[in-house]
Design a protein around this motif. Structure first.
Motif, short mmCIF file in Angstrom:
data_model
loop_
_atom_site.label_atom_id
_atom_site.label_comp_id
_atom_site.label_asym_id
_atom_site.label_seq_id
_atom_site.Cartn_x
_atom_site.Cartn_y
_atom_site.Cartn_z
N ARG A 85 94.59 -6.59 76.57
CA ARG A 85 94.04 -7.64 75.71
C ARG A 85 93.67 -7.09 74.34
O ARG A 85 93.79 -7.78 73.33
CB ARG A 85 92.83 -8.30 76.37
CG ARG A 85 92.33 -9.52 75.60
CD ARG A 85 91.35 -10.35 76.38
NE ARG A 85 91.93 -10.90 77.60
CZ ARG A 85 91.30 -11.77 78.37
NH1 ARG A 85 90.08 -12.18 78.07
NH2 ARG A 85 91.89 -12.23 79.46
N THR A 171 103.58 -21.10 79.60
CA THR A 171 103.34 -19.96 78.72
C THR A 171 104.60 -19.16 78.51
O THR A 171 104.87 -18.65 77.42
CB THR A 171 102.22 -19.06 79.30
OG1 THR A 171 101.05 -19.86 79.52
CG2 THR A 171 101.88 -17.93 78.35
N SER A 179 99.23 -23.08 74.37
CA SER A 179 97.86 -22.96 73.89
C SER A 179 97.39 -24.27 73.26
O SER A 179 96.24 -24.70 73.48
CB SER A 179 97.76 -21.82 72.87
OG SER A 179 96.44 -21.68 72.40
N GLY A 182 96.11 -26.88 75.62
CA GLY A 182 94.86 -26.62 76.32
C GLY A 182 94.91 -25.52 77.36
O GLY A 182 93.93 -25.30 78.09
N ILE A 183 96.02 -24.82 77.46
CA ILE A 183 96.14 -23.73 78.43
C ILE A 183 95.48 -22.48 77.87
O ILE A 183 95.73 -22.10 76.71
CB ILE A 183 97.62 -23.44 78.75
CG1 ILE A 183 98.23 -24.64 79.49
CG2 ILE A 183 97.76 -22.18 79.60
CD1 ILE A 183 99.72 -24.51 79.73
N ASN A 184 94.63 -21.87 78.67
CA ASN A 184 93.97 -20.62 78.27
C ASN A 184 94.95 -19.48 78.46
O ASN A 184 95.11 -18.95 79.56
CB ASN A 184 92.71 -20.41 79.12
CG ASN A 184 91.89 -19.21 78.64
OD1 ASN A 184 92.41 -18.30 78.00
ND2 ASN A 184 90.61 -19.20 78.97
N ASN A 186 94.96 -16.39 77.44
CA ASN A 186 94.37 -15.11 77.85
C ASN A 186 94.17 -15.07 79.36
O ASN A 186 94.43 -14.04 80.01
CB ASN A 186 93.04 -14.88 77.13
CG ASN A 186 93.24 -14.41 75.70
OD1 ASN A 186 94.25 -13.80 75.36
ND2 ASN A 186 92.27 -14.73 74.84
N ALA A 187 93.67 -16.16 79.91
CA ALA A 187 93.46 -16.22 81.36
C ALA A 187 94.79 -16.16 82.11
O ALA A 187 94.90 -15.52 83.16
CB ALA A 187 92.72 -17.50 81.73
#
Length: 291
Positions: A85, A171, A179, A182-184, A186-187
């Motif tokens: 990250r 993704t 993104s 609304g998709i996270n 990083n998660a």
């Protein structure tokens, strides 16, 4: 013919664990665009954890395998959260150097902790093999095949049917659009690396009892995982699964009918052939999906 049937049976058992390795790596490469040089070390980590829980703590063999997989998932999540990250947005060369450093560190830590002596994992299975006509298969190897197929099936259903799987596929197709929807991201990256690492640890914990556990066992496993991804096509779970079995059959039949000394070379021969005639891989899906 009897010898051929035995080779086929051995290849099927080996192919299941190869498929786990390939699926884990193709998820990470396809979604995160990260060349994961730690994949082989996570394979070795799973094997050592199975050994430690069974031989060191006296745990039930099946519980030890499950715990090794869980710990592989957790270690993968930590690597992504603490290392990858921080490298988000960096060029691919920098990320590769960091992952190579992580691979070397993990291998040397394993050498310090476990030493250089090969270790064997005690199993609860009987020593007498199952004999079906001319084919003789140990009960341990049957368990390995069944467990590997079960994990492959669960992973496929997770990617295709669950909300997490849909987010991972979105993704893969377009990170920025995912993104915005609304998709996270990083998660999703953490979940992807954790899942891929868990599959590598699963392969190690299953194959470790079949052979022996060593600190360098991950080196060849990583090379074979890359070979499987190249053969199957980046982003294709089906391709990685089938590629794992193709590699296992090539190794088993090559060592049986050509020379055992060329066993590990078979994967590289297959890579050359695939790159010559189908550079995108046998099951490449035009970059449209993970699955």
């Amino acid at each position: 013919m009897d010898q051929l049937l035995q080779h086929i049976a051995n290849a099927l058992i080996l192919g299941g664990t190869y498929a786990l390795l390939g699926i884990g790596l193709t998820l990470i490469l396809g979604i995160m665009k990260v060349v994961n040089f730690t994949h082989g070390e996570l394979y070795a980590f799973g094997a050592f954890m199975a050994y430690y829980f069974v031989s060191g703590l006296g745990w039930n063999f099946f519980v030890a395998i499950a715990m090794a997989i869980v710990l592989g998932v957790l270690v993968g999540a930590l690597i992504e959260r603490l290392i990858l990250r921080r490298m988000r947005g960096a060029d691919i060369d920098s990320t590769m150097v960091v992952m190579i450093g992580c691979w070397i560190t993990m291998q040397n830590v394993a050498l310090i902790v476990w030493g250089g002596v090969a270790k064997s994992v005690v199993t609860p299975f009987p020593t007498e093999p199952l004999v079906i006509g001319p084919v003789s298969i140990s009960w341990l190897r049957i368990f390995v095949l069944v467990a590997a197929l079960l994990l492959i099936g669960v992973t496929y259903l997770l990617i295709q049917k669950s909300s997490l799987g849909k987010a991972m596929r979105a993704t893969f197709q377009d990170r920025d659009t995912a993104s915005l929807m609304g998709i996270n991201v990083n998660a999703i990256y953490t979940a992807t690396f954790a899942l891929g690492s868990g599959l590598a640890a699963a392969a190690g914990s299953l194959l470790g009892p079949v052979f022996v556990v060593t600190t360098t066992m991950g080196n060849m496993a990583a090379l074979k995982a890359f070979a499987i991804v190249i053969m199957g096509g980046l982003g294709s779970i089906e391709g990685a699964a089938i590629g794992g079995f193709i590699l296992a059959f090539a190794e088993e039949l090559g060592s049986g009918y050509i020379s055992s000394g060329y066993r590990d070379a078979m994967g590289f021969i297959l890579i050359i052939l695939v790159l010559m005639f189908k550079p995108t891989g046998l099951f490449y899906a035009r970059g449209e999906r993970i699955g």
